[in-house]
Design a protein around this motif. Structure first.
Motif, short mmCIF file in Angstrom:
data_model
loop_
_atom_site.label_atom_id
_atom_site.label_comp_id
_atom_site.label_asym_id
_atom_site.label_seq_id
_atom_site.Cartn_x
_atom_site.Cartn_y
_atom_site.Cartn_z
N ASN A 297 179.52 83.33 81.24
CA ASN A 297 178.62 83.99 80.34
C ASN A 297 178.28 85.24 80.54
OD1 ASN A 297 175.74 82.88 79.67
ND2 ASN A 297 175.31 83.58 80.66
N GLU A 298 178.14 85.66 81.93
CA GLU A 298 178.32 86.74 82.33
C GLU A 298 179.41 88.15 81.65
OE1 GLU A 298 176.30 90.66 84.41
OE2 GLU A 298 175.85 88.29 83.63
N TRP A 299 180.23 87.85 81.72
CA TRP A 299 181.15 88.52 81.16
C TRP A 299 182.89 87.85 80.74
CZ3 TRP A 299 180.82 92.69 83.59
CH2 TRP A 299 180.05 92.75 85.17
N LYS A 300 182.03 87.22 79.36
CA LYS A 300 182.21 86.57 78.30
C LYS A 300 184.26 86.18 78.65
CE LYS A 300 178.23 87.90 77.10
NZ LYS A 300 177.62 86.52 77.09
N TYR A 301 184.15 86.38 79.39
CA TYR A 301 185.36 85.61 79.00
C TYR A 301 186.29 84.94 81.00
CZ TYR A 301 186.64 89.51 82.82
OH TYR A 301 186.42 90.30 84.60
N ASP A 302 187.01 83.75 81.10
CA ASP A 302 187.08 82.86 81.97
C ASP A 302 187.33 83.35 83.61
OD1 ASP A 302 186.73 80.23 80.52
OD2 ASP A 302 188.98 80.30 79.78
#
Length: 414
Positions: A297-302
């Motif tokens: 949610n914060e960085w848009k990747y896993d």
């Protein structure tokens, strides 16, 4: 104090006034001074930045408080240069007066700081995979919650031989201790299971192009093991695809070859590639599901290996401090507690062996597409894997540390 350090201390609520007076006595009411030794520049930077992001996330989720004590975080950037890692670690200890350190990231940096960690009696929760620091030359102040270099490659070697039915393989890895140790463990187990490693290549860590190595790659092998760190696995697979080799030689990867940090930049060339690691963002336990969702949610990747490393080490630190009621000033008490406990983490439950290295699950993963993004789906779990794999520790330790020279490569072909 650099801009990055000032910004980071402010973000974690640290007080400059405390660090200005090194003579002030420390009480258990004072903040815990936590250091992070990471890499924010150079080829390992993508992982090093994830280490910082995940550690900040863990602390923020707990209001920068562990075991009832506030935590101040100080960050050092080694640039992936071993000598610089030692210098920066010394600065964290002697200037910032840290009491415990998470890191460093890379094997060579851990080896370069080993004697200083011993000298300073610095409580260290390591990300780096340097084998001998928990084997023939165990450091009494060093605990590792991730894995040694070969701890994930040895199970993968068995999987390649027994499940994928591979008989002949090539290996390629960065020409650094981490790459050497990873490939050595893979080769030993693969050949102990009846396979043959017929080709080895070790490009420089900062090689600009893999064309020369791809031109040399034998195509009469069943697969190639990739022992890369940082973004190098992504670069190699991309060029392997450009050379039309992916359909001829099956790539399989070590724990950082196709990390989630680089998967987001890859395309269909990565689909189906099998790797092994002690972590996947797809692990289905409540701690990981919460961690992975918040990070995404914060960085848009896993989150991948590097993010999970500091999140795991932070959990070990947190639960150890709870066991000793926050008394980090008692260094022997801390080490006794951390090495005798069992800890719940995003990677699953872990404990430590007598040498300070983790015992935990190792996951065989396969790259698939999920909700429009590439993920490392877990397809098999090896439970409670130690750094010695299935070998007896006393017999394992009689041999030299894994390297380019050991075990000897008996089946190489011209």
């Amino acid at each position: 104090m650099s801009f990055n350090r000032r910004r980071f201390i402010q973000a974690t609520g640290a007080t400059a006034a405390v660090s200005a007076f090194p003579g002030v006595s420390v009480s258990q009411n004072a903040p815990i001074r936590l250091g992070l030794m990471t890499v924010k520049t150079g080829p390992l930077a993508s992982g090093g930045i994830d280490m910082e992001r995940a550690l900040v996330q863990y602390l923020k989720e707990r209001n920068n408080t562990l075991a009832g004590r506030k935590v101040e975080l100080f960050v050092g950037d080694s640039g992936g240069v071993p000598a610089q890692s030692r210098t920066k670690t010394q600065e964290l200890v002697e200037r910032d007066r840290i009491q415990v350190m998470i890191g460093p990231l890379d094997t060579a940096s851990a080896l370069a700081t080993d004697d200083y960690i011993r000298q300073a009696q610095l409580l260290t929760l390591s990300v780096a995979a340097a084998e001998d620091m928990t084997q023939r030359k165990p450091n009494p102040w060093f605990t590792r919650g991730t894995s040694t270099s070969s701890q994930c490659s040895m199970p993968l070697a068995e999987y390649c031989a027994k499940t994928l039915k591979m008989k002949r393989m090539a290996v390629i890895a960065d020409d650094i201790a981490y790459g050497h140790e990873m490939c050595a463990g893979f080769m030993r187990v693969f050949e102990d299971n009846g396979g043959k490693v017929v080709q080895r290549m070790f490009p420089p860590l900062t090689v600009p192009d893999y064309g020369t190595y791809l031109a040399q790659l034998k195509t009469n092998v069943d697969g190639i093991f990739l022992g890369f760190a940082g973004s190098n696995g992504f670069r190699f697979v991309r060029q392997m695809n450009e050379f039309g080799l992916i359909k001829k030689v099956t790539p399989v990867g070590g724990m950082t070859a196709l990390d989630e940090a680089v998967l987001r930049n890859m395309g269909d060339e990565a689909l189906g590639i099998v790797t092994s690691c002690w972590y996947s963002a797809e692990i289905q336990n409540p701690i990981n599901q919460k961690f992975a969702a918040a990070f995404r949610n914060e960085w848009k990747y896993d989150p991948g290996f590097y993010a999970a490393a500091t999140y795991t080490e932070a959990a070990v630190l947190d639960q150890t401090l709870q066991r000793i009621k926050g008394n980090i000033e008692d260094k022997p008490g801390f080490m006794k507690a951390v090495r005798s406990g069992t800890f719940d983490t995003c990677r699953g439950p872990v404990r430590f062996d007598q040498y300070g290295n983790v015992v935990g699950n190792i996951y065989i993963r396969k790259v698939e597409r999920k909700e429009g993004r590439l993920v490392n789906r877990v397809i098999h779990t090896y439970p409670n894997v130690s750094q010695f794999w299935t070998y007896k520790p006393e017999e394992f330790l009689k041999n030299p540390v894994y390297s380019r020279d050991f075990p000897p490569a008996k089946n190489l072909e011209p």
